[in-house]
Design an enzyme around this catalytic site. Structure first.
Site, short mmCIF file in Angstrom:
data_model
loop_
_atom_site.label_atom_id
_atom_site.label_comp_id
_atom_site.label_asym_id
_atom_site.label_seq_id
_atom_site.Cartn_x
_atom_site.Cartn_y
_atom_site.Cartn_z
N ASP A 71 0.88 -1.17 0.00
CA ASP A 71 0.00 0.00 0.00
C ASP A 71 0.92 1.22 0.00
O ASP A 71 1.87 1.29 0.79
CB ASP A 71 -0.85 0.06 1.27
CG ASP A 71 -1.96 -0.97 1.29
OD1 ASP A 71 -2.06 -1.79 0.36
OD2 ASP A 71 -2.75 -0.95 2.26
N HIS A 82 4.72 -7.54 -0.11
CA HIS A 82 4.30 -8.82 -0.66
C HIS A 82 4.93 -9.05 -2.04
O HIS A 82 5.28 -8.09 -2.73
CB HIS A 82 2.79 -8.88 -0.76
CG HIS A 82 2.10 -8.85 0.58
ND1 HIS A 82 1.50 -9.95 1.14
CD2 HIS A 82 1.97 -7.85 1.49
CE1 HIS A 82 0.99 -9.63 2.33
NE2 HIS A 82 1.27 -8.35 2.56
N SER A 120 8.66 3.72 4.95
CA SER A 120 9.77 3.84 4.04
C SER A 120 9.30 3.75 2.60
O SER A 120 8.19 4.13 2.27
CB SER A 120 10.83 2.80 4.34
OG SER A 120 12.04 3.15 3.69
#
Length: 268
Positions: free
Chosen positions: A86, A142, A227
């Site tokens: 995200d 992911h 980050s």
């Protein structure tokens, strides 16, 4: 003058020792009392979290939370490259002769980003996404493809912030900060998932360091505080979605574009 002062403060705060102090606090039991304030401040959708808020034993444990099953549908089409996180697209585009153009007004080289890795030849004319994760975002990373690990490299570096000011006014933040790079071989070539550390990120960790293969959407790694992920595709193997542009918010599992067999002659 104000910019010079902010730059100096950023340089000082990039010390690992300061980041480690923040990291120790975020792991402490005391920090769990800050979770409700953290949720409110950053408007985090806490109902998506795998566990109830009171079950998290520290701020770090909440920050690195998993989500409830089904919260992020994964595009499962055979040729798709999916978003690993995200976040916000801060740059995207073709790589030109080893140069990543206009990341917040700065150019980067693949050579510096990948720390002179022998893999860099595969990406000199590839494609790049730079994905920024704010404190609001879910912070697990992911796999964007189904594939196997070719190599992993941990590059020690600084911990400059990756916010707008630092990315715009500090030189080459993405190539100077700590990085954990995963090279993944897939049906259509190879990708590099570059996880870039930042201020107050005490570490970047693999979810399971023994895993060497992933299905698309599998849990790969996580940041302890916010980050950036730089996603590189091999030369001539990727066509981006026409629906995406710099500045767009994206979600993990979202379709980024189509993978295909290389249409270039790539040195190996």
């Amino acid at each position: 003058m104000a910019k010079k002062i902010l730059r100096l403060m950023t340089e000082l705060s990039s010390r690992k020792s300061i980041s480690k102090i923040m990291g120790r606090f975020s792991h402490s039991r005391v920090s769990r009392y800050f979770i409700p304030m953290f949720i409110k401040t950053y408007q985090i959708p806490a109902l998506e979290a795998e566990k109830d808020i009171h079950e998290y034993r520290s701020l770090n444990e909440f920050f690195t939370r998993k989500l409830k099953t089904g919260m992020r549908p994964i595009d499962d089409s055979e040729h798709s490259l999916t978003c690993p996180v995200d976040g916000l697209i801060t740059a995207m585009g073709p790589i030109s002769s080893g140069t990543i153009l206009n990341v917040k007004g700065q150019n980067y080289t693949v050579k510096d980003l990948l720390h002179h890795s022998p893999h860099l030849e595969l990406y000199k004319n590839g494609y790049v996404f730079v994905l920024y994760l704010s404190p609001t975002n879910y912070h697990r990373i992911h796999s964007p493809v189904t594939g196997t690990k070719v190599e992993s490299e941990h590059i020690k570096g600084r911990v400059y912030p990756v916010n707008d000011f630092a990315m715009t006014h500090m030189p080459s933040v993405l190539s100077r900060n700590e990085r954990l790079i995963t090279y993944i071989k897939h049906t259509f070539g190879e990708i590099a998932v570059v996880k870039v550390g930042a201020m107050n990120v005490s570490s970047i960790k693999y979810s399971d360091s023994d895993v060497t293969a992933w299905d698309k959407g599998d849990d790969l790694a996580y940041f302890e505080f916010g980050s950036t992920v730089v996603l590189l595709t091999e030369n001539g193997t990727f066509t981006p979605s026409s629906d995406l542009k710099t500045g767009d918010a994206v979600r993990m599992g979202q379709y980024l574009g189509r993978m295909h067999i290389s249409d270039q002659s790539t040195p190996r």
